[in-house]
Design a protein around this motif. Sequence first.
Motif, short mmCIF file in Angstrom:
data_model
loop_
_atom_site.label_atom_id
_atom_site.label_comp_id
_atom_site.label_asym_id
_atom_site.label_seq_id
_atom_site.Cartn_x
_atom_site.Cartn_y
_atom_site.Cartn_z
N VAL A 89 0.83 -1.21 0.00
CA VAL A 89 0.00 0.00 0.00
C VAL A 89 0.87 1.27 0.00
N PHE A 220 -0.01 0.87 16.46
CA PHE A 220 -0.30 2.16 15.84
C PHE A 220 -1.60 2.76 16.39
N TYR A 235 -9.11 -11.04 10.82
CA TYR A 235 -7.97 -11.85 10.35
C TYR A 235 -8.48 -13.20 9.88
C1 WQD Z 1 -3.36 -4.49 10.77
C2 WQD Z 1 -3.53 -3.70 12.04
C3 WQD Z 1 -2.49 -1.53 12.03
C4 WQD Z 1 1.64 -3.04 11.90
C5 WQD Z 1 -3.32 -3.77 4.75
C6 WQD Z 1 -3.73 -3.11 3.44
C7 WQD Z 1 -4.99 -3.70 2.92
C8 WQD Z 1 -4.95 -5.23 2.86
C9 WQD Z 1 -4.35 -5.84 4.10
C10 WQD Z 1 -4.52 -5.99 0.61
C11 WQD Z 1 -3.82 -2.22 11.81
C12 WQD Z 1 -1.86 -2.44 13.06
C13 WQD Z 1 0.27 -2.94 11.94
C14 WQD Z 1 2.39 -2.62 13.05
C15 WQD Z 1 0.32 -2.09 14.16
N1 WQD Z 1 -4.14 -5.71 1.80
N2 WQD Z 1 -0.38 -2.48 13.05
N3 WQD Z 1 1.68 -2.17 14.14
O1 WQD Z 1 -3.98 -2.11 7.68
O2 WQD Z 1 -5.64 -3.96 7.59
O3 WQD Z 1 -4.33 -3.54 5.64
O4 WQD Z 1 -3.16 -5.17 4.51
O5 WQD Z 1 -5.50 -5.76 0.01
O6 WQD Z 1 -5.21 -3.15 1.66
O7 WQD Z 1 -3.90 -1.72 3.69
O8 WQD Z 1 -3.22 -4.55 7.67
O9 WQD Z 1 -1.41 -5.78 8.76
O10 WQD Z 1 -0.98 -3.41 7.97
O11 WQD Z 1 -2.45 -3.80 9.93
O12 WQD Z 1 -0.26 -1.67 15.17
O13 WQD Z 1 3.62 -2.64 13.08
O14 WQD Z 1 -2.30 -3.73 12.76
O15 WQD Z 1 -2.62 -0.22 12.51
O16 WQD Z 1 -4.72 -1.82 12.78
P1 WQD Z 1 -4.32 -3.45 7.20
P2 WQD Z 1 -1.91 -4.41 8.53
#
Ligand code: WQD
Length: 343
Positions: A89, A220, A235
Amino acid sequence: MKTKILVTGGLGYIGSHTVVALLRANYEPIIVDNLDNSRLGILDQIEKITGTRPVFHNIDLCDEAKTAALINSEKGLEGVIHFAAHKAVGESVSEPLKYYRNNFNSLISILKAFEGRKLNLVFSSSCTVYGQPDLLPVSEAAPVKTAESPYGNTKQIAEEILQDVAKADKTKQIISLRYFNPVGAHETALIGELPAGVPQNLVPFVTQSAIGKRGPITVFGADYDTPDGSCIRDYIHVVDLADAHIAALKLQESGKLTGNYDVFNIGTGKGYTVLELINAFEQTTGVKLDYKIGERRAGDIIKVWGDVTKSREQLGWEAKFGIKEMMRSAWAWEQYLQNNQIN
Ligand code: WQD
Ligand code: NAD
């Protein structure tokens, strides 16, 4: 005769698990991948799990001529599962053309090669098309929101392209699966996610931090309007997700797909906060995580989880694995990687 299915991006994270599921379900998967975000060694891993080495073609699907030649040479192809795409992304925001070029050209090459021919196509879409939904759980009937990133936009526009193609050619049967957050690994720990560089997604960061490859995890934001203040996601175990593709093919083969284009949510229907996921990892593995609460991540969706009624009723699919098996298998895979090289 086994049904032959082309799996684009079949050496990637979700693709490799789906190839294993296809072999188990007695299909003949043919893999195409240009190894842009995967390794050839995954083919050996698939063979170790299944005892079968699928046919593999190293082709960039943006090359229309090569894609057409491959599809014409693989006689009797009945379906395509199209995973191949760029998916980071953040990178899509800084390099939008890289994303528009790869994600559209690869899709168009496939569709062009099947012009005037019958095709069952399953496309990898994403819950990102919903943005921050107004109603939760979010159903397929919810509006598609303005995309937050060029990556998200490629998924929205690809869905529109597919809808137009289905309208123009009724011999095409097309299903877009909107994945929620795929995590975990195969139960053998022989395949799993191979993130390039520092993981941007939560679960690979958790496992790499737990094994000592990374420092503490930053949560985050813990001041959102959720039970513990951290963001909520749905998930989904990658093995369950792989099985959803088999269910989609079966629905196409049965001729019972409503219309010749449809979309389905692929999640568990249950949301977990970041802190709940961290806790589930610790409880399941017995490994203590080092984490700190940090700033909110720009553009983060606060909460999203899917309504999976339609998938259950029309696709005949539902998730079998819960958060514990997701965490257990993700950890087993990280430990495997520590002792084994995949080239
Ligand atoms: C999950 C949660 C973060 C990392 C992304 C894409 C989306 C889809 C899936 C394809 C969030 C939190 C994360 C960290 C954290 N992909 N986090 N610390 O944001 O749902 O989506 O992947 O289509 O398009 O945007 O997934 O795994 O990045 O985050 O706190 O070091 O974990 O804020 O709440 P997300 P993610
Ligand atoms: P991945 O990067 O592990 O797999 C994609 C595979 O496609 C890689 O092996 C890559 O080498 C290949 N590829 C990319 N461009 C290609 C091209 N032009 N020609 C040939 N091969 C090419 O990604 P993944 O996590 O397995 O995701 C698979 C699909 O699911 C993608 O379309 C992705 O956008 C979508 N999706 C992923 C997630 C997720 O969080 N992982 C969520 C929703 C949707």
